[in-house]
Design a protein around this motif. Structure first.
Motif, PDB file in Angstrom:
ATOM      1  N   ARG A  97     -15.681  13.845  -8.067  1.00 27.50           N
ATOM      2  CA  ARG A  97     -14.598  14.598  -8.692  1.00 27.50           C
ATOM      3  C   ARG A  97     -13.311  14.147  -8.015  1.00 27.50           C
ATOM      4  NH1 ARG A  97     -16.105  20.043  -8.610  1.00 27.50           N
ATOM      5  NH2 ARG A  97     -15.157  20.276  -6.574  1.00 27.50           N
ATOM      6  N   LEU A  98     -12.477  13.475  -8.796  1.00 28.07           N
ATOM      7  CA  LEU A  98     -11.204  12.970  -8.303  1.00 28.07           C
ATOM      8  C   LEU A  98     -10.082  13.640  -9.078  1.00 28.07           C
ATOM      9  CD1 LEU A  98     -12.018   9.143  -8.197  1.00 28.07           C
ATOM     10  CD2 LEU A  98     -12.277  10.799  -6.370  1.00 28.07           C
ATOM     11  N   ALA A  99      -8.923  13.694  -8.478  1.00 33.74           N
ATOM     12  CA  ALA A  99      -7.726  14.210  -9.142  1.00 33.74           C
ATOM     13  C   ALA A  99      -6.631  13.169  -8.972  1.00 33.74           C
ATOM     14  CB  ALA A  99      -7.310  15.543  -8.537  1.00 33.74           C
ATOM     15  N   TYR A 100      -5.617  13.241  -9.837  1.00 36.69           N
ATOM     16  CA  TYR A 100      -4.609  12.188  -9.879  1.00 36.69           C
ATOM     17  C   TYR A 100      -3.221  12.755 -10.084  1.00 36.69           C
ATOM     18  CZ  TYR A 100      -8.992  10.046 -11.119  1.00 36.69           C
ATOM     19  OH  TYR A 100     -10.299   9.675 -11.123  1.00 36.69           O
ATOM     20  N   LYS A 101      -2.227  12.008  -9.606  1.00 36.50           N
ATOM     21  CA  LYS A 101      -0.840  12.237  -9.993  1.00 36.50           C
ATOM     22  C   LYS A 101      -0.497  11.059 -10.882  1.00 36.50           C
ATOM     23  CE  LYS A 101       1.667  15.106  -6.825  1.00 36.50           C
ATOM     24  NZ  LYS A 101       2.761  15.178  -5.877  1.00 36.50           N
ATOM     25  N   ALA A 102      -0.114  11.374 -12.118  1.00 37.38           N
ATOM     26  CA  ALA A 102       0.146  10.319 -13.094  1.00 37.38           C
ATOM     27  C   ALA A 102       1.534  10.476 -13.691  1.00 37.38           C
ATOM     28  CB  ALA A 102      -0.903  10.367 -14.203  1.00 37.38           C
ATOM     29  N   ASN A 103       2.109   9.376 -14.107  1.00 40.05           N
ATOM     30  CA  ASN A 103       3.395   9.376 -14.789  1.00 40.05           C
ATOM     31  C   ASN A 103       3.191   9.962 -16.182  1.00 40.05           C
ATOM     32  OD1 ASN A 103       5.549   8.358 -16.574  1.00 40.05           O
ATOM     33  ND2 ASN A 103       6.229   7.302 -14.717  1.00 40.05           N
ATOM     34  N   LYS A 104       3.878  11.068 -16.486  1.00 41.27           N
ATOM     35  CA  LYS A 104       3.693  11.777 -17.761  1.00 41.27           C
ATOM     36  C   LYS A 104       3.947  10.879 -18.958  1.00 41.27           C
ATOM     37  CE  LYS A 104       5.838  15.773 -15.781  1.00 41.27           C
ATOM     38  NZ  LYS A 104       6.895  16.744 -15.888  1.00 41.27           N
ATOM     39  N   ASP A 105       5.072  10.186 -18.940  1.00 42.89           N
ATOM     40  CA  ASP A 105       5.467   9.376 -20.089  1.00 42.89           C
ATOM     41  C   ASP A 105       4.514   8.208 -20.317  1.00 42.89           C
ATOM     42  OD1 ASP A 105       7.652  11.066 -20.424  1.00 42.89           O
ATOM     43  OD2 ASP A 105       8.937   9.813 -19.140  1.00 42.89           O
ATOM     44  N   LEU A 106       4.161   7.500 -19.240  1.00 41.08           N
ATOM     45  CA  LEU A 106       3.268   6.355 -19.382  1.00 41.08           C
ATOM     46  C   LEU A 106       1.856   6.784 -19.753  1.00 41.08           C
ATOM     47  CD1 LEU A 106       4.433   4.168 -16.358  1.00 41.08           C
ATOM     48  CD2 LEU A 106       4.959   3.847 -18.784  1.00 41.08           C
ATOM     49  N   ASP A 166     -14.842   3.806   3.397  1.00 40.13           N
ATOM     50  CA  ASP A 166     -13.424   3.964   3.704  1.00 40.13           C
ATOM     51  C   ASP A 166     -12.751   4.698   2.544  1.00 40.13           C
ATOM     52  OD1 ASP A 166     -10.822   3.805   4.538  1.00 40.13           O
ATOM     53  OD2 ASP A 166     -10.729   1.609   4.547  1.00 40.13           O
ATOM     54  N   VAL A 167     -12.425   5.969   2.745  1.00 37.41           N
ATOM     55  CA  VAL A 167     -11.860   6.807   1.686  1.00 37.41           C
ATOM     56  C   VAL A 167     -10.505   6.276   1.230  1.00 37.41           C
ATOM     57  CG1 VAL A 167     -11.096   9.124   1.082  1.00 37.41           C
ATOM     58  CG2 VAL A 167     -13.065   8.833   2.547  1.00 37.41           C
ATOM     59  N   ASP A 168      -9.653   5.876   2.173  1.00 40.90           N
ATOM     60  CA  ASP A 168      -8.326   5.384   1.802  1.00 40.90           C
ATOM     61  C   ASP A 168      -8.415   4.105   0.981  1.00 40.90           C
ATOM     62  OD1 ASP A 168      -7.002   7.505   3.032  1.00 40.90           O
ATOM     63  OD2 ASP A 168      -6.971   6.486   4.973  1.00 40.90           O
ATOM     64  N   ALA A 169      -9.318   3.212   1.358  1.00 41.19           N
ATOM     65  CA  ALA A 169      -9.500   1.978   0.585  1.00 41.19           C
ATOM     66  C   ALA A 169     -10.025   2.315  -0.812  1.00 41.19           C
ATOM     67  CB  ALA A 169     -10.464   1.041   1.300  1.00 41.19           C
ATOM     68  N   PHE A 170     -10.936   3.286  -0.895  1.00 40.86           N
ATOM     69  CA  PHE A 170     -11.478   3.700  -2.196  1.00 40.86           C
ATOM     70  C   PHE A 170     -10.370   4.231  -3.096  1.00 40.86           C
ATOM     71  CE2 PHE A 170     -13.397   7.136  -4.808  1.00 40.86           C
ATOM     72  CZ  PHE A 170     -14.213   6.352  -5.596  1.00 40.86           C
ATOM     73  N   ARG A 171      -9.509   5.109  -2.545  1.00 41.13           N
ATOM     74  CA  ARG A 171      -8.380   5.635  -3.322  1.00 41.13           C
ATOM     75  C   ARG A 171      -7.486   4.502  -3.818  1.00 41.13           C
ATOM     76  NH1 ARG A 171      -7.100   9.901   1.159  1.00 41.13           N
ATOM     77  NH2 ARG A 171      -8.318  11.650   0.435  1.00 41.13           N
ATOM     78  N   GLY A 172      -7.178   3.570  -2.929  1.00 43.01           N
ATOM     79  CA  GLY A 172      -6.319   2.445  -3.282  1.00 43.01           C
ATOM     80  C   GLY A 172      -6.930   1.574  -4.364  1.00 43.01           C
ATOM     81  N   ILE A 173      -8.228   1.319  -4.268  1.00 42.36           N
ATOM     82  CA  ILE A 173      -8.899   0.478  -5.259  1.00 42.36           C
ATOM     83  C   ILE A 173      -8.960   1.179  -6.604  1.00 42.36           C
ATOM     84  CG2 ILE A 173     -11.125  -0.540  -5.853  1.00 42.36           C
ATOM     85  CD1 ILE A 173     -11.406  -1.206  -2.841  1.00 42.36           C
ATOM     86  N   ALA A 223       0.415  -0.771 -16.483  1.00 40.52           N
ATOM     87  CA  ALA A 223       1.638  -0.144 -15.983  1.00 40.52           C
ATOM     88  C   ALA A 223       1.263   0.751 -14.802  1.00 40.52           C
ATOM     89  CB  ALA A 223       2.303   0.685 -17.073  1.00 40.52           C
ATOM     90  N   GLU A 224       2.262   1.193 -14.059  1.00 38.50           N
ATOM     91  CA  GLU A 224       2.034   2.083 -12.920  1.00 38.50           C
ATOM     92  C   GLU A 224       1.883   3.533 -13.406  1.00 38.50           C
ATOM     93  OE1 GLU A 224       1.666   1.422  -9.537  1.00 38.50           O
ATOM     94  OE2 GLU A 224       1.471  -0.642 -10.238  1.00 38.50           O
ATOM     95  N   VAL A 225       0.769   3.830 -14.057  1.00 37.58           N
ATOM     96  CA  VAL A 225       0.512   5.169 -14.590  1.00 37.58           C
ATOM     97  C   VAL A 225       0.075   6.109 -13.474  1.00 37.58           C
ATOM     98  CG1 VAL A 225      -0.904   6.503 -16.197  1.00 37.58           C
ATOM     99  CG2 VAL A 225      -0.072   4.244 -16.861  1.00 37.58           C
ATOM    100  N   ILE A 226      -0.822   5.664 -12.607  1.00 40.57           N
ATOM    101  CA  ILE A 226      -1.376   6.491 -11.538  1.00 40.57           C
ATOM    102  C   ILE A 226      -0.558   6.274 -10.264  1.00 40.57           C
ATOM    103  CG2 ILE A 226      -3.424   7.000 -10.155  1.00 40.57           C
ATOM    104  CD1 ILE A 226      -3.773   7.662 -13.115  1.00 40.57           C
ATOM    105  N   ALA A 227      -0.006   7.372  -9.733  1.00 33.51           N
ATOM    106  CA  ALA A 227       0.796   7.299  -8.506  1.00 33.51           C
ATOM    107  C   ALA A 227      -0.052   7.594  -7.270  1.00 33.51           C
ATOM    108  CB  ALA A 227       1.967   8.266  -8.584  1.00 33.51           C
ATOM    109  N   GLU A 228      -0.953   8.565  -7.378  1.00 28.26           N
ATOM    110  CA  GLU A 228      -1.803   8.941  -6.245  1.00 28.26           C
ATOM    111  C   GLU A 228      -3.181   9.339  -6.751  1.00 28.26           C
ATOM    112  OE1 GLU A 228      -0.279  11.505  -3.069  1.00 28.26           O
ATOM    113  OE2 GLU A 228       1.665  11.392  -4.082  1.00 28.26           O
ATOM    114  N   VAL A 229      -4.184   9.116  -5.913  1.00 27.31           N
ATOM    115  CA  VAL A 229      -5.563   9.508  -6.207  1.00 27.31           C
ATOM    116  C   VAL A 229      -6.010  10.453  -5.104  1.00 27.31           C
ATOM    117  CG1 VAL A 229      -7.948   8.708  -6.458  1.00 27.31           C
ATOM    118  CG2 VAL A 229      -6.074   7.326  -7.372  1.00 27.31           C
ATOM    119  N   TYR A 230      -6.569  11.586  -5.481  1.00 24.42           N
ATOM    120  CA  TYR A 230      -7.090  12.565  -4.527  1.00 24.42           C
ATOM    121  C   TYR A 230      -8.598  12.663  -4.703  1.00 24.42           C
ATOM    122  CZ  TYR A 230      -2.225  14.033  -4.477  1.00 24.42           C
ATOM    123  OH  TYR A 230      -0.862  14.055  -4.393  1.00 24.42           O
ATOM    124  N   VAL A 231      -9.329  12.596  -3.601  1.00 23.92           N
ATOM    125  CA  VAL A 231     -10.776  12.763  -3.635  1.00 23.92           C
ATOM    126  C   VAL A 231     -11.074  14.232  -3.395  1.00 23.92           C
ATOM    127  CG1 VAL A 231     -12.969  12.162  -2.557  1.00 23.92           C
ATOM    128  CG2 VAL A 231     -11.195  10.426  -2.825  1.00 23.92           C
TER     129      VAL A 231
END
Length: 176
Positions: free
Chosen positions: A67-76, A111-118, A129-137
């Motif tokens: 279960r992951l959560a995300y911060k995404a660009n609304k418009d994109l 590696d959680v940080d590497a997983f988020r980045g990937i 496009a840069e739709v996803i700004a952050e990934v939360y585990v």
């Protein structure tokens, strides 16, 4: 008498200088308007629980529940032809089954940080496009096939238990 007047003038000048300096230093901090606009353009997307099979020798050995959560660009995100949850689920399958990002046998090496980045990098590459700004585990669990067939306690294990930032909406209902 002149010394007294000189001392009074000196005290007044020192007082005025310190008041001016104090007011100058206590002014409101400069607001980074570009950063504020970027943050306003983002929305929080709560992820669904995704079940990914762990395939080993002889078939399915267990299941990863993510279960992951995300911060995404609304418009994109609104411009995408494939809805965000389906694209995220597909990317998780690619990472967890195709590339085997999590080795259940050696949980400590994950590696959680590497997983988020990937995950972020893979999704943005697929969106173009840069739709996803952050990934939360929020959580990654592993359940063995034996525990599914015989649900005794302590057969599964929580690999990662993360936290979503405070003030974010609760998880949406539904699953994949």
């Amino acid at each position: 008498m002149i010394k007294l007047i000189g001392t009074g003038v000196w005290i007044v000048l020192i007082t005025l200088g310190s008041v001016y300096f104090s007011l100058k230093m206590a002014s409101a901090p400069k607001v980074d308007t570009a950063a504020a606009e970027r943050e306003a353009a983002l929305e929080f997307v709560s992820g669904y629980t995704t079940t990914v099979p762990v395939i080993g020798e002889g078939g399915v050995n267990g299941y990863l529940l993510t279960r992951l959560a995300y911060k995404a660009n609304k418009d994109l995100a609104a411009k995408q032809t494939v809805p965000l949850p389906q694209m995220i689920t597909d990317e998780l399958y690619t990472l967890l089954v195709g590339k085997k990002m999590i080795d259940v046998a050696t949980v400590g090496s994950f590696d959680v940080d590497a997983f988020r980045g990937i995950v972020k990098e893979g999704l943005n590459r697929r969106f173009g496009a840069e739709v996803i700004a952050e990934v939360y585990v929020e959580q990654i669990d592993y359940i063995t096939t034996a525990s599914v067939q015989d649900p005794a306690p302590k057969r599964g294990q929580t690999l990662i238990k993360g936290e979503v930032p405070a003030g974010q909406p609760a998880e949406k209902s539904g699953g994949h």
